[in-house]
Design a protein around this motif. Structure first.
Motif, PDB file in Angstrom:
ATOM      1  N   LEU A 154       0.739  -1.036   0.078  1.00 57.27           N
ATOM      2  CA  LEU A 154       0.052  -0.237   0.047  1.00 57.27           C
ATOM      3  C   LEU A 154       0.751   1.316   0.042  1.00 57.27           C
ATOM      4  O   LEU A 154       1.757   1.293   0.803  1.00 57.27           O
ATOM      5  CB  LEU A 154      -0.893  -0.033   1.312  1.00 57.27           C
ATOM      6  CG  LEU A 154      -2.158  -0.897   1.283  1.00 57.27           C
ATOM      7  CD1 LEU A 154      -2.712  -1.175   2.592  1.00 57.27           C
ATOM      8  CD2 LEU A 154      -3.192  -0.300   0.231  1.00 57.27           C
ATOM      9  N   THR A 155       0.426   2.119  -0.668  1.00 57.38           N
ATOM     10  CA  THR A 155       1.342   3.589  -0.872  1.00 57.38           C
ATOM     11  C   THR A 155       0.854   4.310   0.567  1.00 57.38           C
ATOM     12  O   THR A 155      -0.254   3.880   1.178  1.00 57.38           O
ATOM     13  CB  THR A 155       0.733   4.499  -1.838  1.00 57.38           C
ATOM     14  OG1 THR A 155      -0.604   4.595  -1.933  1.00 57.38           O
ATOM     15  CG2 THR A 155       0.984   3.617  -3.431  1.00 57.38           C
ATOM     16  N   ASN A 156       1.678   5.496   0.935  1.00 57.03           N
ATOM     17  CA  ASN A 156       1.329   6.223   1.989  1.00 57.03           C
ATOM     18  C   ASN A 156      -0.152   6.938   1.902  1.00 57.03           C
ATOM     19  O   ASN A 156      -0.752   6.930   3.078  1.00 57.03           O
ATOM     20  CB  ASN A 156       2.432   7.400   2.058  1.00 57.03           C
ATOM     21  CG  ASN A 156       3.780   6.684   2.607  1.00 57.03           C
ATOM     22  OD1 ASN A 156       3.849   5.506   3.068  1.00 57.03           O
ATOM     23  ND2 ASN A 156       4.779   7.431   2.292  1.00 57.03           N
ATOM     24  N   GLU A 157      -0.555   7.188   0.717  1.00 56.19           N
ATOM     25  CA  GLU A 157      -1.734   7.726   0.397  1.00 56.19           C
ATOM     26  C   GLU A 157      -2.791   6.933   0.910  1.00 56.19           C
ATOM     27  O   GLU A 157      -3.712   7.283   1.365  1.00 56.19           O
ATOM     28  CB  GLU A 157      -1.840   8.347  -1.050  1.00 56.19           C
ATOM     29  CG  GLU A 157      -0.979   9.599  -1.316  1.00 56.19           C
ATOM     30  CD  GLU A 157       0.302   9.212  -1.772  1.00 56.19           C
ATOM     31  OE1 GLU A 157       0.772   7.738  -1.780  1.00 56.19           O
ATOM     32  OE2 GLU A 157       1.486   9.917  -1.760  1.00 56.19           O
ATOM     33  N   SER A 158      -2.822   5.691   0.253  1.00 58.73           N
ATOM     34  CA  SER A 158      -3.827   4.888   0.721  1.00 58.73           C
ATOM     35  C   SER A 158      -3.824   4.543   2.233  1.00 58.73           C
ATOM     36  O   SER A 158      -4.991   4.250   2.623  1.00 58.73           O
ATOM     37  CB  SER A 158      -3.404   3.527  -0.161  1.00 58.73           C
ATOM     38  OG  SER A 158      -3.707   3.512  -1.477  1.00 58.73           O
ATOM     39  N   VAL A 159      -2.726   4.224   2.713  1.00 57.46           N
ATOM     40  CA  VAL A 159      -2.543   3.979   4.174  1.00 57.46           C
ATOM     41  C   VAL A 159      -3.448   5.249   5.100  1.00 57.46           C
ATOM     42  O   VAL A 159      -4.233   4.888   5.882  1.00 57.46           O
ATOM     43  CB  VAL A 159      -1.124   3.964   4.926  1.00 57.46           C
ATOM     44  CG1 VAL A 159      -1.333   3.960   6.308  1.00 57.46           C
ATOM     45  CG2 VAL A 159      -0.631   2.654   4.323  1.00 57.46           C
ATOM     46  N   CYS A 160      -2.893   6.436   4.346  1.00 64.12           N
ATOM     47  CA  CYS A 160      -3.873   7.849   5.139  1.00 64.12           C
ATOM     48  C   CYS A 160      -5.156   7.665   4.863  1.00 64.12           C
ATOM     49  O   CYS A 160      -5.969   8.017   5.822  1.00 64.12           O
ATOM     50  CB  CYS A 160      -3.311   8.998   4.636  1.00 64.12           C
ATOM     51  SG  CYS A 160      -1.658   9.375   5.173  1.00 64.12           S
ATOM     52  N   GLU A 161      -5.808   7.269   3.687  1.00 63.56           N
ATOM     53  CA  GLU A 161      -7.139   7.058   3.294  1.00 63.56           C
ATOM     54  C   GLU A 161      -7.907   6.011   4.206  1.00 63.56           C
ATOM     55  O   GLU A 161      -8.868   6.338   4.608  1.00 63.56           O
ATOM     56  CB  GLU A 161      -7.311   6.867   1.982  1.00 63.56           C
ATOM     57  CG  GLU A 161      -7.429   7.969   0.927  1.00 63.56           C
ATOM     58  CD  GLU A 161      -8.163   8.021  -0.156  1.00 63.56           C
ATOM     59  OE1 GLU A 161      -9.438   7.633  -0.085  1.00 63.56           O
ATOM     60  OE2 GLU A 161      -7.644   7.830  -1.438  1.00 63.56           O
TER      61      GLU A 161
END
Length: 240
Positions: A154-161
């Motif tokens: 998972l990308t950082n953006e997806s983890v944040c979402e």
């Protein structure tokens, strides 16, 4: 570890469950075979069944090929909560059983696709109790997604979402305390996992460069302030 040998049978079973529930719902109950062929959701499952009937191993197709019909149900605004819940349960099973092999090059795209669909899930509400069941299943999928072996992709953006979705449920006071507490415990599991992964994180050169520029800028600003204070002190001394 690769995909399980019975992966095709797992998929076929989940297709049957979701499609049967869809045909029993009011939207599809009066549909003829021709209507079903023209319906994008039902036709995508029919196409997937044909694909699965013509392969012997799940590795012969990309994960997005068999994930997409289920994810489209989750994204659809026209499906009821119970049907969306079944699709979420299917995705949770696929992740738990290791159908998405993190060693495959195409696994990252599949994991991102799951994260995007589940964090943007839509469904037709029925009653508060049933709707909360769907929200609970969303929490389960997000937790499994982050904690499973493929979650490292998972990308950082997806983890944040993912974490923002949990926060929204956690602080939505109209929801039951049980659901909000479940979201809180899900967040705790996620944070704990992220801290255990800290040694695996790599420093971002761009971030380091930006921090150096910011530090240098602050030092220059501090020096300018000191110079101005010195000049002001001298001026006041002369005036005195």
């Amino acid at each position: 570890m690769g995909s399980p040998s019975n992966g095709i049978y797992i998929l076929q079973g989940e297709i049957t469950l979701v499609v049967t529930a869809m045909r029993r719902s009011s939207r599809w109950s009066a549909h003829s075979q021709r209507d079903e062929d023209g319906d994008p959701l039902l036709s995508s499952f029919a196409q997937l069944k044909d694909v699965l009937n013509n392969i012997t191993e799940l590795v012969e197709i990309e994960p997005n090929t068999y994930l997409s019909p289920f994810l489209e149900v989750i994204r659809s605004e026209d499906t009821t909560g119970p049907i969306t819940g079944l699709a979420l349960t299917s995705i949770n099973k696929f992740l738990s059983y290791g159908l998405v092999d993190p060693k495959r090059d195409v696994a990252a795209a599949a994991i991102e696709n799951i994260a995007d669909a589940v964090t943007h899930a839509r469904f037709v509400g029925t009653d508060p109790g049933s709707d909360e069941v769907v929200l609970m299943k969303i929490l389960h999928v997000l937790r499994t997604l982050l904690l499973c072996p493929a979650g490292v992709l998972l990308t950082n953006e997806s983890v944040c979402e993912i974490m923002q979705s949990c926060f929204r449920i956690c602080f939505e006071m109209r929801l039951s305390e049980l659901l909000r507490r479940s979201a809180e415990h899900t967040l705790m599991d996620m944070v704990q996992l992220l801290f255990t992964r800290l040694p695996q994180f790599k420093e971002d050169p761009k971030w380091n460069a930006n921090m150096k520029k910011l530090t240098q800028k602050k030092c220059e600003q501090g020096n300018n302030v000191q110079k101005r204070l010195h000049i002001l002190a001298q001026t006041l001394f002369c005036l005195g």
